[in-house]
Scaffold this motif. Structure first.
Motif, PDB file in Angstrom:
ATOM      1  N   ALA A  10       0.884  -1.161   0.000  1.00  0.00           N
ATOM      2  CA  ALA A  10       0.000   0.000   0.000  1.00  0.00           C
ATOM      3  C   ALA A  10       0.921   1.209   0.000  1.00  0.00           C
ATOM      4  O   ALA A  10       1.692   1.411   0.929  1.00  0.00           O
ATOM      5  N   LEU A  11       0.875   1.985  -1.045  1.00  0.00           N
ATOM      6  CA  LEU A  11       1.846   3.065  -1.223  1.00  0.00           C
ATOM      7  C   LEU A  11       1.679   4.205  -0.238  1.00  0.00           C
ATOM      8  O   LEU A  11       2.578   5.009  -0.064  1.00  0.00           O
ATOM      9  N   ASP A  12       0.542   4.262   0.437  1.00  0.00           N
ATOM     10  CA  ASP A  12       0.305   5.352   1.375  1.00  0.00           C
ATOM     11  C   ASP A  12       0.536   4.942   2.826  1.00  0.00           C
ATOM     12  O   ASP A  12       0.266   5.705   3.734  1.00  0.00           O
ATOM     13  N   HIS A  13       1.049   3.733   3.065  1.00  0.00           N
ATOM     14  CA  HIS A  13       1.349   3.272   4.428  1.00  0.00           C
ATOM     15  C   HIS A  13       2.847   3.086   4.583  1.00  0.00           C
ATOM     16  O   HIS A  13       3.530   2.747   3.634  1.00  0.00           O
ATOM     17  N   GLY A  14       3.352   3.237   5.783  1.00  0.00           N
ATOM     18  CA  GLY A  14       4.777   3.136   6.033  1.00  0.00           C
ATOM     19  C   GLY A  14       5.260   1.768   6.452  1.00  0.00           C
ATOM     20  O   GLY A  14       6.374   1.626   6.910  1.00  0.00           O
ATOM     21  N   VAL A  15       4.452   0.731   6.297  1.00  0.00           N
ATOM     22  CA  VAL A  15       4.810  -0.597   6.799  1.00  0.00           C
ATOM     23  C   VAL A  15       5.676  -1.379   5.804  1.00  0.00           C
ATOM     24  O   VAL A  15       6.266  -2.385   6.154  1.00  0.00           O
ATOM     25  N   SER A  16       5.833  -0.900   4.594  1.00  0.00           N
ATOM     26  CA  SER A  16       6.499  -1.656   3.537  1.00  0.00           C
ATOM     27  C   SER A  16       7.916  -2.087   3.877  1.00  0.00           C
ATOM     28  O   SER A  16       8.316  -3.202   3.537  1.00  0.00           O
ATOM     29  N   ASN A  17       8.701  -1.238   4.516  1.00  0.00           N
ATOM     30  CA  ASN A  17      10.067  -1.622   4.850  1.00  0.00           C
ATOM     31  C   ASN A  17      10.078  -2.821   5.779  1.00  0.00           C
ATOM     32  O   ASN A  17      10.927  -3.710   5.652  1.00  0.00           O
ATOM     33  N   HIS A  18       9.150  -2.877   6.718  1.00  0.00           N
ATOM     34  CA  HIS A  18       9.081  -4.006   7.654  1.00  0.00           C
ATOM     35  C   HIS A  18       8.674  -5.295   6.937  1.00  0.00           C
ATOM     36  O   HIS A  18       9.260  -6.350   7.176  1.00  0.00           O
ATOM     37  N   THR A  19       7.669  -5.213   6.075  1.00  0.00           N
ATOM     38  CA  THR A  19       7.211  -6.422   5.399  1.00  0.00           C
ATOM     39  C   THR A  19       8.262  -6.934   4.418  1.00  0.00           C
ATOM     40  O   THR A  19       8.426  -8.146   4.261  1.00  0.00           O
ATOM     41  N   LEU A  20       9.007  -6.037   3.791  1.00  0.00           N
ATOM     42  CA  LEU A  20      10.083  -6.472   2.899  1.00  0.00           C
ATOM     43  C   LEU A  20      11.215  -7.138   3.684  1.00  0.00           C
ATOM     44  O   LEU A  20      11.784  -8.133   3.232  1.00  0.00           O
ATOM     45  N   GLU A  21      11.531  -6.609   4.863  1.00  0.00           N
ATOM     46  CA  GLU A  21      12.548  -7.239   5.716  1.00  0.00           C
ATOM     47  C   GLU A  21      12.115  -8.653   6.106  1.00  0.00           C
ATOM     48  O   GLU A  21      12.918  -9.590   6.082  1.00  0.00           O
ATOM     49  N   ILE A  22      10.860  -8.793   6.478  1.00  0.00           N
ATOM     50  CA  ILE A  22      10.336 -10.110   6.860  1.00  0.00           C
ATOM     51  C   ILE A  22      10.406 -11.062   5.672  1.00  0.00           C
ATOM     52  O   ILE A  22      10.846 -12.208   5.807  1.00  0.00           O
ATOM     53  N   GLU A  60       0.191   5.909 -13.514  1.00  0.00           N
ATOM     54  CA  GLU A  60       1.626   6.141 -13.743  1.00  0.00           C
ATOM     55  C   GLU A  60       2.300   6.663 -12.476  1.00  0.00           C
ATOM     56  O   GLU A  60       3.436   6.290 -12.173  1.00  0.00           O
ATOM     57  N   LYS A  61       1.618   7.518 -11.718  1.00  0.00           N
ATOM     58  CA  LYS A  61       2.181   8.010 -10.458  1.00  0.00           C
ATOM     59  C   LYS A  61       2.361   6.860  -9.476  1.00  0.00           C
ATOM     60  O   LYS A  61       3.378   6.767  -8.785  1.00  0.00           O
ATOM     61  N   ALA A  62       1.383   5.968  -9.417  1.00  0.00           N
ATOM     62  CA  ALA A  62       1.498   4.798  -8.541  1.00  0.00           C
ATOM     63  C   ALA A  62       2.685   3.936  -8.957  1.00  0.00           C
ATOM     64  O   ALA A  62       3.436   3.446  -8.105  1.00  0.00           O
ATOM     65  N   ARG A  63       2.904   3.764 -10.243  1.00  0.00           N
ATOM     66  CA  ARG A  63       4.040   2.982 -10.745  1.00  0.00           C
ATOM     67  C   ARG A  63       5.356   3.635 -10.301  1.00  0.00           C
ATOM     68  O   ARG A  63       6.268   2.966  -9.820  1.00  0.00           O
ATOM     69  N   ASP A  64       5.431   4.964 -10.422  1.00  0.00           N
ATOM     70  CA  ASP A  64       6.638   5.693 -10.000  1.00  0.00           C
ATOM     71  C   ASP A  64       6.835   5.605  -8.485  1.00  0.00           C
ATOM     72  O   ASP A  64       7.955   5.431  -8.009  1.00  0.00           O
ATOM     73  N   ASP A  65       5.753   5.729  -7.727  1.00  0.00           N
ATOM     74  CA  ASP A  65       5.831   5.632  -6.258  1.00  0.00           C
ATOM     75  C   ASP A  65       6.321   4.250  -5.829  1.00  0.00           C
ATOM     76  O   ASP A  65       7.111   4.126  -4.888  1.00  0.00           O
ATOM     77  N   LEU A  66       5.863   3.204  -6.521  1.00  0.00           N
ATOM     78  CA  LEU A  66       6.316   1.855  -6.211  1.00  0.00           C
ATOM     79  C   LEU A  66       7.813   1.725  -6.481  1.00  0.00           C
ATOM     80  O   LEU A  66       8.554   1.179  -5.661  1.00  0.00           O
ATOM     81  N   ALA A  67       8.262   2.252  -7.598  1.00  0.00           N
ATOM     82  CA  ALA A  67       9.698   2.206  -7.919  1.00  0.00           C
ATOM     83  C   ALA A  67      10.504   2.956  -6.864  1.00  0.00           C
ATOM     84  O   ALA A  67      11.567   2.488  -6.441  1.00  0.00           O
ATOM     85  N   ASP A  68      10.003   4.102  -6.411  1.00  0.00           N
ATOM     86  CA  ASP A  68      10.697   4.879  -5.368  1.00  0.00           C
ATOM     87  C   ASP A  68      10.775   4.089  -4.066  1.00  0.00           C
ATOM     88  O   ASP A  68      11.813   4.075  -3.404  1.00  0.00           O
ATOM     89  N   LYS A  69       9.678   3.441  -3.686  1.00  0.00           N
ATOM     90  CA  LYS A  69       9.666   2.660  -2.437  1.00  0.00           C
ATOM     91  C   LYS A  69      10.649   1.505  -2.495  1.00  0.00           C
ATOM     92  O   LYS A  69      11.159   1.070  -1.463  1.00  0.00           O
TER      93      LYS A  69
END
Length: 138
Positions: A10-22, A60-69
């Protein structure tokens, strides 16, 4: 250890770093991690006020946001698809041989008990293992 792990993003939540680490911790040596963002098109009366160009710009913005994350995550494959969040996550996992989904979840509110959050729906209906990372209470 899992061979193919799906991490819904979810591009608007900050949990992504944790789930990727897991996901990286659960990944087998020859395994892969897919970061999936489900882009939901505007619904109902809102869609009547948006032209195709605006909707495409949002995608397209969502695609760019995903790449940034995912910058700094070279071993993670970014995927963006259109659909309804929970159903699309489950369908993608089934169609692509995913054997584990690592998904973030917020502390459930009363409405989640009646409607169900995305994570709850994925847990109930996924055909593979699901690891839920609950964010700490704020």
């Amino acid at each position: 250890m899992y061979k193919k792990i799906l991490v819904p993003m979810a591009l608007d939540h900050g949990v992504s770093n944790h789930t990727l680490e897991i996901a990286n911790a659960l990944r087998a040596a020859d395994g892969s991690v897919i970061a999936l963002h489900v882009h939901e098109a505007p619904q109902g009366s809102v869609s009547a006020y948006l032209d195709e160009e605006t909707v495409l710009a949002g995608f397209e913005k969502a695609r760019d946001d995903l790449a940034d994350k995912l910058s700094g995550q070279p071993d993670v494959e970014p995927v963006i698809v259109k659909g309804h969040s929970a159903r699309t996550i489950i369908d993608y996992a089934d169609a692509n041989g995913v054997d584990c989904i690592v998904i973030g979840s917020h502390k459930p509110g009363l409405s989640d008990y009646f409607l169900g959050s995305t994570a709850a729906r994925v847990v109930r209906h996924a055909g593979c293992a699901v690891h839920v990372h609950r964010t700490p209470s704020q």
